[in-house]
Design an enzyme around this catalytic site. Structure first.
Site, PDB file in Angstrom:
ATOM      1  CG  HIS A 127      -2.033  -0.934   1.227  1.00  0.00           C
ATOM      2  ND1 HIS A 127      -2.811  -1.158   0.115  1.00  0.00           N
ATOM      3  CD2 HIS A 127      -2.553  -1.734   2.217  1.00  0.00           C
ATOM      4  CE1 HIS A 127      -3.756  -2.046   0.411  1.00  0.00           C
ATOM      5  NE2 HIS A 127      -3.606  -2.406   1.664  1.00  0.00           N
ATOM      6  N   GLY A 155     -18.195  -3.810  -1.242  1.00  0.00           N
ATOM      7  CA  GLY A 155     -17.852  -4.019  -2.642  1.00  0.00           C
ATOM      8  C   GLY A 155     -18.774  -3.327  -3.616  1.00  0.00           C
TER       9      GLY A 155
END
Length: 289
Positions: free
Chosen positions: A108, A254
């Site tokens: 990340h 999602g």
């Protein structure tokens, strides 16, 4: 050692909170890669787990995806800069992957802290970006559900968190800085880096998976194989596989465009104004407005 898993510090302008140390990040930056390594670089809550499962399916088959719980994904796709209980770093898990097995590596980190080999040795790297408004909603929930981050959630609610997000006062720092830097890197290195938009994967799954397949020089899947992979990597299937694990919080909703109904008054304008300022007319900004 437990205390080292609960850190909050700034390194080269980027805030880190939770199971990270300066050492774990700098060792990830200096990670020694192999020629066929594949990196996946995302800002948190950009569909990372989804794309990890897709790539695992492309390399190891859909049955591997269906049998993979959270810890299996950690082993198959190590998170390089993370420090695990006991003091082991993610890059050390990567270094234990048996010779001959495809190494898939997650990070990340922004480009200036990311593994140097991505750029110096032109390693294959997939970068996934997501509309910051949906991402911020997911990140807000992540801060409250992740046991390693919840102690840093001292906000009065969503509006307070969104103010912090705009300031970059969250894990991995400013989304705007992170995204602008990685988009630039992808454009500078078109042969070794592939930029994927989360929303495109949602709307055109087969097309984007084909693009990933071509980028990785893998055998193209048939329509039936793509359909099976799509089913195995949908949110409900992944949530079911992750549920027994301590990492169950990783899978969220999602969805896309949830911000249209859930953003507090004034924050759409605040986010979009900053996006237009940072990207300054660049065509990529249309994905983020």
């Amino acid at each position: 050692m437990a205390d080292s898993l609960q850190n909050s510090f700034t390194l080269e302008g980027v805030l880190f909170q939770g199971p990270f140390t300066e050492q774990s990040i700098l060792e990830a930056k200096n990670f020694q890669s192999l020629p066929d390594d594949v990196f996946l670089c995302t800002y948190p809550r950009s569909g990372t787990t989804w794309v990890q499962n897709i790539i695992i399916g492309l390399y190891f088959g859909v049955d591997k995806v269906k049998a993979s719980g959270a810890m299996d994904v950690v082993a198959a796709f190590p998170y390089l800069e993370l420090q695990f209980p006991g003091g082991k770093f993610g890059h050390q898990i990567a270094e234990k992957i048996p010779e001959g097995q495809q190494r898939l590596l997650k990070s990340h980190l922004p480009p200036h802290l990311a593994p140097n080999d991505i750029f110096a040795k032109k390693r294959k790297t997939i970068v996934v970006v997501r509309n910051p408004k949906d991402l911020a909603l997911s990140f807000h929930e992540f801060y409250q559900s992740n046991p390693r981050l919840v102690k840093y959630y001292d906000c009065d609610g969503l509006e307070s968190f969104l103010d912090r997000f705009v300031k970059g006062d969250v894990l991995c720092g400013s989304w705007w800085d992170w995204t602008k830097a990685w988009v630039s890197k992808c454009r500078e290195n078109p042969d070794s880096m592939l930029l994927i938009h989360y929303e495109d994967l949602q709307s055109s799954y087969e097309e984007i998976v084909d693009k990933i397949t071509d980028f990785l020089s893998l055998t193209k899947r048939t329509p039936d194989q793509l359909s099976e992979l799509k089913e195995a990597t949908n949110v409900e299937e992944m949530r079911t596989r992750y549920k027994p694990s301590v990492f169950s919080f990783i899978i969220n909703k999602g969805t896309a465009e949830r911000w249209k109904t859930e953003f507090p008054e004034g924050f759409v304008e605040k986010f979009d104004s900053l996006t237009q300022e940072v990207f300054d007319g660049d065509e990529v900004q249309q994905k983020f407005l």
